[in-house]
Design an enzyme around this catalytic site. Structure first.
Site, PDB file in Angstrom:
ATOM      1  N   ARG A  26       4.630  10.425  54.813  1.00  0.00           N
ATOM      2  CA  ARG A  26       3.647   9.880  53.847  1.00  0.00           C
ATOM      3  C   ARG A  26       2.719   8.912  54.571  1.00  0.00           C
ATOM      4  O   ARG A  26       1.520   8.904  54.350  1.00  0.00           O
ATOM      5  CB  ARG A  26       4.344   9.172  52.670  1.00  0.00           C
ATOM      6  CG  ARG A  26       3.340   8.414  51.805  1.00  0.00           C
ATOM      7  CD  ARG A  26       3.824   7.977  50.428  1.00  0.00           C
ATOM      8  NE  ARG A  26       5.210   7.658  50.318  1.00  0.00           N
ATOM      9  CZ  ARG A  26       5.801   6.536  50.773  1.00  0.00           C
ATOM     10  NH1 ARG A  26       5.084   5.604  51.375  1.00  0.00           N
ATOM     11  NH2 ARG A  26       7.092   6.342  50.628  1.00  0.00           N
ATOM     12  N   TYR A  80     -19.896  14.537  38.957  1.00  0.00           N
ATOM     13  CA  TYR A  80     -18.833  15.490  38.639  1.00  0.00           C
ATOM     14  C   TYR A  80     -18.025  14.978  37.432  1.00  0.00           C
ATOM     15  O   TYR A  80     -17.648  13.806  37.390  1.00  0.00           O
ATOM     16  CB  TYR A  80     -17.936  15.683  39.869  1.00  0.00           C
ATOM     17  CG  TYR A  80     -16.685  16.469  39.570  1.00  0.00           C
ATOM     18  CD1 TYR A  80     -16.764  17.741  38.985  1.00  0.00           C
ATOM     19  CD2 TYR A  80     -15.427  15.954  39.844  1.00  0.00           C
ATOM     20  CE1 TYR A  80     -15.616  18.445  38.688  1.00  0.00           C
ATOM     21  CE2 TYR A  80     -14.276  16.664  39.553  1.00  0.00           C
ATOM     22  CZ  TYR A  80     -14.380  17.916  38.972  1.00  0.00           C
ATOM     23  OH  TYR A  80     -13.251  18.622  38.670  1.00  0.00           O
ATOM     24  N   ASP A 113     -20.414  10.081  47.472  1.00  0.00           N
ATOM     25  CA  ASP A 113     -19.716  11.372  47.392  1.00  0.00           C
ATOM     26  C   ASP A 113     -20.617  12.398  48.065  1.00  0.00           C
ATOM     27  O   ASP A 113     -21.674  12.762  47.540  1.00  0.00           O
ATOM     28  CB  ASP A 113     -19.459  11.703  45.915  1.00  0.00           C
ATOM     29  CG  ASP A 113     -18.670  13.007  45.741  1.00  0.00           C
ATOM     30  OD1 ASP A 113     -18.732  13.868  46.632  1.00  0.00           O
ATOM     31  OD2 ASP A 113     -18.031  13.153  44.680  1.00  0.00           O
ATOM     32  N   LYS A 158     -14.098  21.846  48.938  1.00  0.00           N
ATOM     33  CA  LYS A 158     -15.356  22.582  48.827  1.00  0.00           C
ATOM     34  C   LYS A 158     -15.828  23.070  50.206  1.00  0.00           C
ATOM     35  O   LYS A 158     -15.114  23.810  50.853  1.00  0.00           O
ATOM     36  CB  LYS A 158     -16.381  21.713  48.096  1.00  0.00           C
ATOM     37  CG  LYS A 158     -15.826  21.061  46.807  1.00  0.00           C
ATOM     38  CD  LYS A 158     -15.457  22.088  45.780  1.00  0.00           C
ATOM     39  CE  LYS A 158     -14.701  21.630  44.555  1.00  0.00           C
ATOM     40  NZ  LYS A 158     -14.352  20.284  44.308  1.00  0.00           N
TER      41      LYS A 158
HETATM   42  O1  P1T Z   1     -11.349  18.902  42.874  1.00  0.00           O
HETATM   43  P1  P1T Z   1     -11.186  17.742  43.809  1.00  0.00           P
HETATM   44  O2  P1T Z   1     -10.876  18.130  45.219  1.00  0.00           O
HETATM   45  O3  P1T Z   1     -10.238  16.699  43.289  1.00  0.00           O
HETATM   46  O4  P1T Z   1     -12.626  17.029  43.953  1.00  0.00           O
HETATM   47  C1  P1T Z   1     -13.257  16.401  42.859  1.00  0.00           C
HETATM   48  C2  P1T Z   1     -14.746  16.404  43.050  1.00  0.00           C
HETATM   49  C3  P1T Z   1     -15.378  15.250  43.504  1.00  0.00           C
HETATM   50  N1  P1T Z   1     -16.713  15.197  43.710  1.00  0.00           N
HETATM   51  C4  P1T Z   1     -17.499  16.261  43.494  1.00  0.00           C
HETATM   52  C5  P1T Z   1     -18.960  16.162  43.726  1.00  0.00           C
HETATM   53  C6  P1T Z   1     -16.925  17.466  43.041  1.00  0.00           C
HETATM   54  O5  P1T Z   1     -17.747  18.509  42.847  1.00  0.00           O
HETATM   55  C7  P1T Z   1     -15.537  17.538  42.809  1.00  0.00           C
HETATM   56  C8  P1T Z   1     -14.885  18.765  42.271  1.00  0.00           C
HETATM   57  N2  P1T Z   1     -15.787  19.646  41.664  1.00  0.00           N
HETATM   58  C9  P1T Z   1     -15.459  20.840  41.088  1.00  0.00           C
HETATM   59  C10 P1T Z   1     -14.213  21.309  40.998  1.00  0.00           C
HETATM   60  C11 P1T Z   1     -16.612  21.604  40.557  1.00  0.00           C
HETATM   61  O6  P1T Z   1     -16.496  22.815  40.308  1.00  0.00           O
HETATM   62  O7  P1T Z   1     -17.682  20.993  40.418  1.00  0.00           O
END
Ligand code: P1T
Length: 395
Positions: free
Chosen positions: A61, A113, A185, A210
């Site tokens: 961890r 988001y 972000d 992503k």
């Molecule tokens: O899904 P996760 O890895 O927890 O990430 C969250 C997140 C944070 N910031 C942005 C700009 C994002 O687009 C996302 C996740 N977005 C999607 C799942 C989507 O389809 O827009």
């Protein structure tokens, strides 16, 4: 001896161009046997000779060598000093918010988001943190919301899903003048297109799920910072809260990073062709893509991004929800799915999917109407993608 072993990571950071960094940045052959790709250290714990006497790793961890390799690569891509990898993008955001205390205030982009909005308003507001959601198209808009309790500015650019662009450097001037942390972000742009730390941000955040992962086969988040004290605080939170990612996912993310520049180049080329195709389509009334000269923040996009990416949102004539759903259902190569940034093209319906957790009246203020469709343009042959859109739009 492999020459790259002799080059320290600071030297690499200075001398390498981005397309080399994706492959070598922060990376060294593994110390045990010289494995060129970091081994997947699938272990929860590490042997100690005597209590506290170990080889740098005690418990997975706290640290794992595969995660260290990934964190160094992420730091290198963002021109940062310290990388931290988490179990999801939201876990990374959660760690940043845990720098705050009850009574503190955050100024966040008004278009972001839906999951970030949900974390802010449904989790951290209950712990006494106050959020102001502000249109940041002009950095000076932020000033009216700054109080003695403000600690953090949170921005997304391009925004999800409206593709607004926020001037990171201009916001950083405001942040510095008021001694506030600025977190960006960078999920939509990736460090291929923009590097927020270079223009004054304190923290860069990614949903590695992503473009960085790039193959829709993992869920992961990351933070990159320059300041040692800030890195230490975030590392303390990462270890204390425990929202880490496993070594197999770290390996996959590292493999994804090796082709980030090649994939992003194609995402941008395909994105441009599709944005132009949609803009000229008689059934479509509005296309949101920062590469258009008519985009309200095109000049800022041109200044801070190296290209305009493969994320596009659009609405059809008459803002017709039923027509939008039909188009999405008729697509054959674009897959209807949450997420973005993978090699395959995806289509989404933000109002019912990624942004459903934002109340309808709030959503619509920023343009997320029920007819809005969001595309994550993949790296397939662009002619096939355009033909798919053509048949779906004419059905
Ligand atoms: O899904 P996760 O890895 O927890 O990430 C969250 C997140 C944070 N910031 C942005 C700009 C994002 O687009 C996302 C996740 N977005 C999607 C799942 C989507 O389809 O827009």
């Amino acid at each position: 001896m492999n020459k790259s072993i002799l080059i320290s990571s600071t030297e690499k950071k200075r001398i390498m161009k981005f397309n080399t960094k994706t492959i070598h940045g922060g990376q060294q052959p593994d110390k045990a046997y010289g494995a060129v790709m970091p081994p997947i250290y699938q272990t929860s714990t590490f042997a100690q000779r005597s209590p506290g006497e170990h080889q740098g790793y005690e418990y997975a961890r706290s640290k794992n060598p595969t995660r260290t390799a990934l964190e160094n690569a992420l730091a290198s891509l963002e021109n940062g000093n310290y990388g931290l990898a988490f179990g999801s993008g939201l876990a990374a955001i959660d760690a940043v918010l845990k720098l705050l205390k009850s009574g503190d205030e955050v100024i966040a982009t008004n278009d972001l988001y839906g999951g970030s909005y949900r974390l802010f308003t449904k989790v951290f507001e209950d712990f006494g943190i106050k959020f102001h959601f502000v249109n940041m198209e002009k950095a000076t808009n932020i000033e009216a919301y700054i109080t003695k309790n403000t600690k953090l500015i949170w921005i997304e650019t391009p925004t999800n899903p409206m593709m607004n662009i926020i001037d990171i450097e201009a916001v950083s001037v405001v942040a510095k003048a008021h001694n506030l942390l600025l977190a960006v972000d960078n999920t939509f742009a990736t460090p291929y297109l923009q590097r927020p730390l270079d223009v004054g941000a304190d923290i860069v955040m990614h949903s590695v799920t992503k473009y960085i992962g790039g193959h829709s086969d993992l869920v992961m988040g990351a933070l990159v910072v320059n300041d040692k004290e800030l890195a230490d605080k975030l590392y303390f939170i990462q270890n204390a809260s425990g929202a880490i990612c496993g070594p197999m996912d770290c390996f996959l993310a590292l493999r994804g990073i090796k082709t980030l520049h090649v994939r992003m180049q194609r995402h941008c080329e395909n994105g441009k062709a599709i944005a132009e195709y949609l803009a000229n389509h008689p059934k479509i009334s509005k296309v949101y893509w920062p590469g258009f000269e008519t985009h309200p923040n095109h000049d800022i996009a041109k200044k801070q991004m190296d290209d305009f990416g493969g994320m596009i949102s659009f609405v059809t004539n008459g803002n017709d929800y039923h027509q939008a759903i039909k188009i999405i259902e008729n697509l054959k190569i674009f897959t209807l799915a949450e997420s973005l940034g993978g090699v395959e093209s995806l289509a989404g319906h933000p109002a019912s999917m990624t942004h459903a957790s934002i109340p309808k009246e709030e959503r619509e203020k920023t343009g997320i109407v029920d007819a809005l469709i969001r595309l994550s343009v993949g790296i397939e042959d662009v002619d096939d993608l355009i033909a798919d859109l053509e048949q779906a739009l004419s059905a």
